[in-house]
Design an enzyme around this catalytic site. Structure first.
Site, PDB file in Angstrom:
ATOM      1  N   HIS A  23      28.669  -6.763  35.989  1.00  0.00           N
ATOM      2  CA  HIS A  23      28.045  -6.847  34.666  1.00  0.00           C
ATOM      3  C   HIS A  23      29.052  -6.945  33.523  1.00  0.00           C
ATOM      4  O   HIS A  23      28.671  -7.108  32.378  1.00  0.00           O
ATOM      5  CB  HIS A  23      27.132  -5.647  34.426  1.00  0.00           C
ATOM      6  CG  HIS A  23      27.888  -4.377  34.170  1.00  0.00           C
ATOM      7  ND1 HIS A  23      28.488  -3.659  35.157  1.00  0.00           N
ATOM      8  CD2 HIS A  23      28.158  -3.723  33.019  1.00  0.00           C
ATOM      9  CE1 HIS A  23      29.085  -2.613  34.628  1.00  0.00           C
ATOM     10  NE2 HIS A  23      28.902  -2.628  33.328  1.00  0.00           N
TER      11      HIS A  23
HETATM   12  C1  UD1 Z   1      26.864  -0.933  28.653  1.00  0.00           C
HETATM   13  C2  UD1 Z   1      28.270  -0.386  28.403  1.00  0.00           C
HETATM   14  C3  UD1 Z   1      29.110  -0.530  29.677  1.00  0.00           C
HETATM   15  C4  UD1 Z   1      28.406   0.078  30.875  1.00  0.00           C
HETATM   16  C5  UD1 Z   1      27.028  -0.574  31.002  1.00  0.00           C
HETATM   17  C6  UD1 Z   1      26.249  -0.053  32.173  1.00  0.00           C
HETATM   18  C7  UD1 Z   1      29.137  -0.679  26.143  1.00  0.00           C
HETATM   19  C8  UD1 Z   1      30.090  -1.435  25.318  1.00  0.00           C
HETATM   20  N1  UD1 Z   1      28.962  -1.134  27.376  1.00  0.00           N
HETATM   21  O1  UD1 Z   1      26.991  -2.321  28.875  1.00  0.00           O
HETATM   22  O2  UD1 Z   1      30.345   0.140  29.481  1.00  0.00           O
HETATM   23  O3  UD1 Z   1      29.176  -0.151  32.030  1.00  0.00           O
HETATM   24  O4  UD1 Z   1      26.301  -0.296  29.782  1.00  0.00           O
HETATM   25  O5  UD1 Z   1      25.030  -0.667  32.275  1.00  0.00           O
HETATM   26  O6  UD1 Z   1      28.581   0.298  25.693  1.00  0.00           O
HETATM   27  N2  UD1 Z   1      19.655  -4.790  27.861  1.00  0.00           N
HETATM   28  C9  UD1 Z   1      18.411  -4.772  28.453  1.00  0.00           C
HETATM   29  N3  UD1 Z   1      17.798  -3.559  28.597  1.00  0.00           N
HETATM   30  C10 UD1 Z   1      18.354  -2.393  28.179  1.00  0.00           C
HETATM   31  C11 UD1 Z   1      19.610  -2.433  27.573  1.00  0.00           C
HETATM   32  C12 UD1 Z   1      20.255  -3.645  27.433  1.00  0.00           C
HETATM   33  O7  UD1 Z   1      17.876  -5.787  28.827  1.00  0.00           O
HETATM   34  O8  UD1 Z   1      17.724  -1.333  28.373  1.00  0.00           O
HETATM   35  C13 UD1 Z   1      20.330  -6.093  27.720  1.00  0.00           C
HETATM   36  C14 UD1 Z   1      20.249  -6.623  26.299  1.00  0.00           C
HETATM   37  O9  UD1 Z   1      20.154  -8.009  26.346  1.00  0.00           O
HETATM   38  C15 UD1 Z   1      21.578  -6.236  25.709  1.00  0.00           C
HETATM   39  C16 UD1 Z   1      22.493  -6.366  26.923  1.00  0.00           C
HETATM   40  O10 UD1 Z   1      21.699  -5.926  28.030  1.00  0.00           O
HETATM   41  O11 UD1 Z   1      21.959  -7.016  24.641  1.00  0.00           O
HETATM   42  C17 UD1 Z   1      23.760  -5.555  26.840  1.00  0.00           C
HETATM   43  O12 UD1 Z   1      23.442  -4.174  26.621  1.00  0.00           O
HETATM   44  P1  UD1 Z   1      24.552  -3.202  25.995  1.00  0.00           P
HETATM   45  O13 UD1 Z   1      24.011  -1.830  25.904  1.00  0.00           O
HETATM   46  O14 UD1 Z   1      25.086  -3.806  24.727  1.00  0.00           O
HETATM   47  O15 UD1 Z   1      25.741  -3.278  27.023  1.00  0.00           O
HETATM   48  P2  UD1 Z   1      25.757  -3.294  28.632  1.00  0.00           P
HETATM   49  O16 UD1 Z   1      26.186  -4.635  29.090  1.00  0.00           O
HETATM   50  O17 UD1 Z   1      24.511  -2.719  29.199  1.00  0.00           O
END
Ligand code: UD1
Length: 373
Positions: free
Chosen positions: A212
């Protein structure tokens, strides 16, 4: 007057870390602990399922910040946390300490907001460094540590990094790995889930994949190469791949779905809850991942872990544990996988203080720090 702690969780890897700490804090007398969920992760299978599986009580406060750019998400958490802390002070119930775990955006944002309103911050999993500032988590780790006054480390490298950066020894404690507390408590229950039979898998006869990180999944060329290697490997060993929403979105965006649909041995699944996933990982032949937490869990389980990164902030997983850094090299991945299949892959050992009692040491340090002040 009881001492008041706030503990913050926001994203999937935070939940397994706060669970045992919260249990310890809730059991301590003269301590009132508020659980704050920032809402960085909000999907049921990235958040609520972990509360259910790990028996975490419902959050006292849900900030519902959701997704956004790094700046926006960080800012939203900072504003919301500041409001919570300032309101509490106005009610004459100020917080004595705020506890953050890990390295996600919510961790850093909460630490900044608290420090600015003079609530001291403790950081669990302090000191880890990949020395790669292109990773958002590295920035989060550096900023959080620089403003926390209690630095609780999971492995010796964390202590060494913090001392080298000039933190006084008195603020730095090696407490062990709290994520492994959670793993050890839930391992038997996880193994008794029906996940393997549901997926038609048998123990030691499949691999687990998770990817991811932006560096692996946001670049179409890189993601394509990785998927090609995995598809190739799956001819020798079936692979199951619970897909993070970020990765799922990229696969769709780059049009890679049809390439994957034709391969029945590389199976893409929805993200899994804690118990189901631990059922899978604990009985796998090999794990291929770019997740920091999974590197650690593989080491505790002594399952070979081929880490699709150029560096790791968790060096003990490779120096002592079952991990190997593969970088983004398809040939190295194939070579190490051959070694796993041939039974010649190294046997790891579990690092010191990954013994199921990290949360007790963390709670002792937290309580000790407010009693002194
Ligand atoms: C975040 C953490 C990462 C961790 C990962 C585990 C940061 C910078 N990154 O990354 O260190 O390893 O979590 O999962 O904090 N989204 C959904 N559903 C949700 C949340 C997010 O669909 O419940 C999608 C959205 O499109 C969002 C994208 O995932 O924009 C990224 O989510 P984000 O929380 O920004 O970072 P992760 O890639 O999940």
């Amino acid at each position: 007057m009881p001492k008041r702690f706030a503990i913050v969780a926001g994203a999937r890897p935070n939940f397994m870390k706060i669970a045992p700490i919260l249990r310890q804090l809730d059991a301590r007398e003269s301590l009132v602990t508020t659980l704050i969920h920032t809402g960085q992760h909000y999907d049921r299978n990235l958040s609520d399922v972990f509360f259910d599986d790990l028996g975490i009580r419902r959050p006292d406060l849900s900030l519902n910040v959701g997704s956004g750019s790094h700046a926006r998400q960080t800012a939203d958490v900072m504003v919301a946390i500041e409001d919570v802390l300032v309101e509490a002070a106005k009610r004459n119930e100020p917080y004595d300490r705020l506890v953050v775990v890990g390295d996600v955006n919510s961790t850093m944002a909460a630490a900044i907001a608290a420090t600015k309103v003079h609530v001291p911050v403790a950081h669990v999993e302090a000191g880890l460094r990949s020395f790669d500032r292109s990773m958002p988590e590295e920035i989060n780790r550096m900023v959080t540590d620089s403003i926390s006054d209690l630095l609780l480390c999971s492995e010796p490298a964390g202590v060494e990094n913090l001392i080298r950066e000039g933190h006084p020894q008195s603020r730095v404690h090696l407490v062990g790995n709290v994520m492994i507390d959670t793993l050890l408590v839930h391992l038997e229950k996880a193994k008794s889930q029906n996940t393997l039979s549901r997926l038609g898998l048998s123990p030691q006869n499949y691999g687990v994949v998770t990817l991811h990180r932006p560096s692996n999944v946001d670049d179409p060329k890189m993601l394509h190469e990785l998927l090609e290697v995995l598809a190739g490997i799956s001819n020798q060993l079936p692979l199951v791949f619970p897909v993070h929403p970020r990765t799922r979105a990229r696969i769709t965006e780059f049009g890679f779905e049809s390439m994957l649909a034709s391969n029945a041995q590389l199976r893409l699944l929805d993200p899994m809850g804690y118990l189901e996933f631990l059922c899978l990982t604990s009985q796998a032949k090999v794990i291929v991942t770019d997740s920091g937490g999974l590197q650690e869990e593989s080491t505790a389980l002594d399952v070979p872990c081929l880490t699709m990164r150029e560096n790791t902030e968790r060096p003990v997983t490779c120096d002592e544990g079952s991990g190997t850094l593969i970088g983004q090299s398809a040939s190295k991945l194939r070579q190490q996988l051959e070694s796993v299949l041939a039974g010649t892959y190294k046997v790891g050992k579990c690092p010191t203080l990954w013994d199921g009692n990290a949360a007790v040491r963390i709670a002792d340090a937290l309580v000790g720090s407010v009693c002194k002040s």
